[in-house]
Write an enzyme that holds these catalytic residues in place. Structure first.
Site, PDB file in Angstrom:
ATOM      1  N   HIS A 469       0.784  -1.231   0.000  1.00 42.40           N
ATOM      2  CA  HIS A 469       0.000   0.000   0.000  1.00 42.40           C
ATOM      3  C   HIS A 469       0.820   1.287   0.000  1.00 42.40           C
ATOM      4  O   HIS A 469       0.324   2.345  -0.373  1.00 42.40           O
ATOM      5  CB  HIS A 469      -0.927   0.007   1.220  1.00 42.40           C
ATOM      6  CG  HIS A 469      -2.218   0.734   0.988  1.00 42.40           C
ATOM      7  ND1 HIS A 469      -2.304   1.895   0.238  1.00 42.40           N
ATOM      8  CD2 HIS A 469      -3.478   0.465   1.391  1.00 42.40           C
ATOM      9  CE1 HIS A 469      -3.562   2.301   0.206  1.00 42.40           C
ATOM     10  NE2 HIS A 469      -4.287   1.461   0.896  1.00 42.40           N
ATOM     11  N   TYR A 575     -14.776   6.115   8.545  1.00 43.76           N
ATOM     12  CA  TYR A 575     -13.750   6.541   7.588  1.00 43.76           C
ATOM     13  C   TYR A 575     -14.178   6.111   6.192  1.00 43.76           C
ATOM     14  O   TYR A 575     -14.460   4.944   5.952  1.00 43.76           O
ATOM     15  CB  TYR A 575     -12.423   5.879   7.959  1.00 43.76           C
ATOM     16  CG  TYR A 575     -11.216   6.233   7.099  1.00 43.76           C
ATOM     17  CD1 TYR A 575     -10.164   6.964   7.639  1.00 43.76           C
ATOM     18  CD2 TYR A 575     -11.099   5.813   5.787  1.00 43.76           C
ATOM     19  CE1 TYR A 575      -9.036   7.268   6.883  1.00 43.76           C
ATOM     20  CE2 TYR A 575      -9.988   6.114   5.015  1.00 43.76           C
ATOM     21  CZ  TYR A 575      -8.958   6.835   5.568  1.00 43.76           C
ATOM     22  OH  TYR A 575      -7.853   7.135   4.812  1.00 43.76           O
ATOM     23  N   THR A 588      -4.902  10.553  -0.769  1.00 42.46           N
ATOM     24  CA  THR A 588      -6.254  10.363  -0.246  1.00 42.46           C
ATOM     25  C   THR A 588      -6.563  11.369   0.850  1.00 42.46           C
ATOM     26  O   THR A 588      -5.679  11.988   1.418  1.00 42.46           O
ATOM     27  CB  THR A 588      -6.434   8.946   0.332  1.00 42.46           C
ATOM     28  OG1 THR A 588      -5.518   8.766   1.418  1.00 42.46           O
ATOM     29  CG2 THR A 588      -6.216   7.891  -0.734  1.00 42.46           C
TER      30      THR A 588
END
EC number: 2.3.1.21
Length: 769
Positions: A469, A575, A588
């Site tokens: 990630h 979230y 993001t």
């Protein structure tokens, strides 16, 4: 090994007659063609660098400017207002002086025009009011803006052409962020708790906040993006817990279709597709990524640069992301053995049929793994500090270093899995759950979790991805449907002279084997604790939701909160990931989906309020969510700003009770919508079987849920739900049943004439509940 000798370009022996030198023409030819391919790539990068560097102009426009200036001078007019005369070189003839000075002036004028056009485009792309306008009703200002963006955008841009014109992410005002934060936590706190938090926030805003903000604005002036480098380092790379489950995510194959049941054949086409995608990426032949709401607005493509030839290297304090310019091979894992598979023969890429043939050689190889080799990958699945120490102690020299380098420098990692996965068997729902867990963590040692992504090819032809990630967020990877012959093999011929894949060698000491076992135990405990549920909701989709005049994403977010309230009897900090790629190097932002409006709607619905009241509150909650999402996309979010203020406070060595408390709040419900990447590849109306189930991720909180969803076409939504078995309050199947029911109840509220759910859906919901 035989394959090692084939790579030697020459051999020599010493005899009484002298030195007998034997050259391998095949090897020398291979070296020559490999170097030629490398230089071709360098020239392509250089050419693309020039084109991107002068965008939105084109290199040929320089000649047009030069000719125009010379033409005006020929007509005895001086467009430079005397500048040309001042830069003339007296050592040249009069005619040469005029031409050279005119060319120099034209070049300066050309660069000035490029700079002006780029600055104008940057200012235009900083306009975001279009996002807040009502759908289908564009203001005159926005219409003019769209026309100007098209004019200043140039023609035929390359993938990275817009990078220099994208605006920097703005730093919100402290007072605005604090105000939005207090609004977001109001429904989650008691009056006393909220009063205390308001006091902390007010104190922070009036004192320390302004000091931290000054440093943050200074960074924003200097850096391309004031968030991304800190976010990558402190959220991802400095994490010392396992990245398996906690950070890595996965993507699934087609839900209903398996193009071929032959493992090597499916792998051949898949690997070739990735190779062709990388080729287009390197040549910047892909179209610039555009906003999903408008084809005019470009998104930052910086994340594409590290998709291939990238690995995450462990360190004792922090990891690093390493990227290499090129790699002509992939690393392959099968039954505990590691292989190096070259993807090029001479200067050409291997065909799908040739890749299939090479992979079949690996599948047919009967050799057992060497001592300690089989579960070596568990080091990448466990805690980061033990892996960093083991890497330094056992993999820094000799054969282990060479083999580890081979894996880390590979284009990507490939696992030929012996299991069969996908929607199959008597219980397809349970098989999807197993498929998700397999992609998320596998056996905890048969994936290389540090690689940018690992491709998993199962025995029955199903495929999937496991992605690291830190380097990017949900990469866009296109797979082409290359086709198979009647027997299910890849099309094409095979070059019989291809060298066999190279088996990697290891020398794993007993001490290293002990560390592998310890890392595997940590990873296995983490994997066993993951509770996963994947399901497809087919009763209706975004088509029906849009007819009710509501945003599909807002609808799903409200359903997730309603389901959580019914499951746990409370609201929670929620979230939702939103992209900020409208800005240069943006990644993001967090949308705090649980709002005063969403809580009011849920309380009214569960409290038995009238239909009209609930319907009105639902629409208000939907509009609020859309507004929050748009603010997050346009740089006015809450959490990234507070995170960066917290980092600055740590650098300055000052404590902020407000920031410390904000950053420690747990996200009990973490959600993300997976973007659909197949729209241009398949006709989903006439061929609905070619749809992906999407992807998912592990739970963020020990006592919370992780939910990923993908909206497929007009009539289908897929959900991936994760939590932990160790928490008695959470159950992925129970929560999945609550989501199904919430989706149906909300549609019934908006559109009372909606048909009743099918018996299958009803029975599945009751079973899950």
């Amino acid at each position: 090994m035989a394959e090692a000798h084939q790579a030697v370009a020459f051999q020599f022996t010493v005899t009484p007659e002298g030195i007998d030198l034997q050259l391998s023409h095949q090897a020398l030819t291979e070296i020559y063609l490999s170097g030629l391919r490398s230089w071709k790539k360098k020239l392509i990068r250089l050419k693309n660098g020039v084109i991107t560097g002068v965008y939105p102009a084109s290199p040929s426009s320089w000649l047009f400017v030069v000719i125009a200036i010379l033409a005006t001078m020929y007509m005895r007019s001086d467009p430079s207002m005397g500048l040309i005369a001042k830069i003339q070189d007296q050592s040249l003839s009069a005619q040469c002086q005029t031409v050279v000075s005119a060319v120099l002036f034209s070049t300066l004028l050309w660069f000035s025009l490029i700079f002006t056009m780029r600055m104008c485009l940057k200012q235009l792309l900083s306009y975001h009011h279009w996002m807040f306008e009502q759908r289908g009703k564009m203001s005159n200002t926005t219409k003019v803006w769209v026309a100007l963006v098209r004019i200043f955008s140039g023609r035929q841009p390359l993938l990275y052409s817009y990078q220099g014109s994208l605006p920097n992410q703005p730093v919100p005002a402290v007072k605005d962020t604090v105000k939005r934060y207090l609004e977001s936590v109001r429904p989650l706190m008691t009056p006393d708790e909220f009063e205390r938090m308001t006091s902390l926030a007010t104190q922070f805003e009036s004192s320390l906040g302004n000091r931290l903000q000054w440093y943050l604005k200074l960074k924003a002036l200097w850096a391309s993006n004031y968030v991304s480098d800190w976010w990558e380092e402190y959220i991802y790379l400095r994490g010392r817990s396992p990245i398996m489950v906690n950070s890595n995510y996965y993507g699934m194959d087609f839900l209903y279709v398996t193009p071929t049941p032959i493992q090597a054949a499916r792998a051949g086409n898949t690997l070739h597709a990735f190779l062709m995608y990388r080729r287009k990426l390197n040549r910047e032949e892909l179209k610039p990524v555009s906003s999903t709401t408008s084809t005019v607005i470009p998104l930052c493509a910086a994340q594409c640069e590290r998709m291939f030839n990238t690995t995450r290297t462990p360190g004792e304090e922090t990891d690093t992301v390493q990227h290499w310019q090129d790699s002509d091979y992939v690393a392959v894992y099968h039954r505990g053995r590691y292989f190096r598979l070259r993807m090029y023969s001479s200067s050409r890429p291997l065909s799908p049929r040739e890749i299939e043939s090479q992979l079949q050689r690996i599948l047919d190889d009967p050799s057992p793994p060497s001592l300690g080799e089989e579960k070596l990958g568990a080091l990448t699945a466990g805690d980061r500090i033990p892996w960093a120490k083991a890497r330094k102690e056992y993999f820094s020299l000799g054969v282990n270093k060479r083999s580890l380098d081979c894996i880390e420098k590979a284009a990507f990692f490939v696992t030929l899995d012996d299991d069969e996965q996908g929607m199959m068997g008597e219980d397809p729902a349970a098989s999807l759950d197993r498929y998700a867990k397999s992609l998320l963590h596998g056996k905890c040692y048969d994936r290389w979790f540090d690689k940018s992504f690992s491709v998993v090819i199962y025995k029955n032809g199903k495929i999937g991805l496991n992605a690291e990630h830190s380097w990017a967020d949900a990469p866009v990877v296109c797979l082409w449907k290359l086709g198979y012959n009647e027997e299910g093999h890849c099309k094409g011929e095979v070059d019989a002279s291809l060298p066999r894949p190279q088996r990697l060698s290891w020398d794993i000491t007993p001490e290293c084997q002990e560390q592998i076992s310890q890392s595997l135990a940590v990873a296995q405990a983490l994997a066993d604790d993951v509770d996963f549920h994947v399901f497809s909701f087919r009763d209706f989709g975004k088509g029906r939701i849009k007819k009710c005049r509501i945003s599909p994403d807002a609808y799903i977010q409200l359903a997730l909160q309603l389901a959580y309230y019914r499951d746990r009897g409370m609201f929670c900090l929620t979230y939702e990931a939103s992209m900020t790629r409208l800005f240069r190097e943006g990644r993001t932002e967090t949308v705090r989906s649980c709002s005063n409006e969403s809580c009011a709607f849920i309380k009214a619905l569960e409290g038995g309020e009238g239909v009209e009241v609930c319907r009105r509150l639902l629409r208000q909650a939907s509009e609020k969510h859309q507004n929050l999402y748009k603010h997050a996309m346009t740089g006015a979010g809450i959490d990234r700003h507070l995170f960066c203020l917290y980092v600055v406070s740590k650098y300055l060595g000052v404590d902020s009770p407000f920031l410390k408390e904000v950053l420690s709040e747990p996200w009990h419900l973490s959600t993300s919508q997976t973007p659909v990447q197949q729209v241009e590849l398949f006709d989903m109306v006439n061929h609905p079987e070619y749809i992906s189930c999407g992807g998912g991720f592990g739970p963020v909180a020990d006592d919370g849920y992780g939910v990923s969803y993908i909206i497929m076409g007009e009539n289908m939504m897929n959900f991936h739900i994760s939590c932990k078995h160790s928490c008695p309050q959470t159950s992925s199947h129970k929560y999945g049943g609550q989501i199904r029911q919430a989706l149906l109840d909300m549609l019934q509220l908006l559109c009372p004439d909606q048909r009743e759910p099918s018996r299958t859906d009803q029975s599945q919901t009751k079973k899950d509940l």
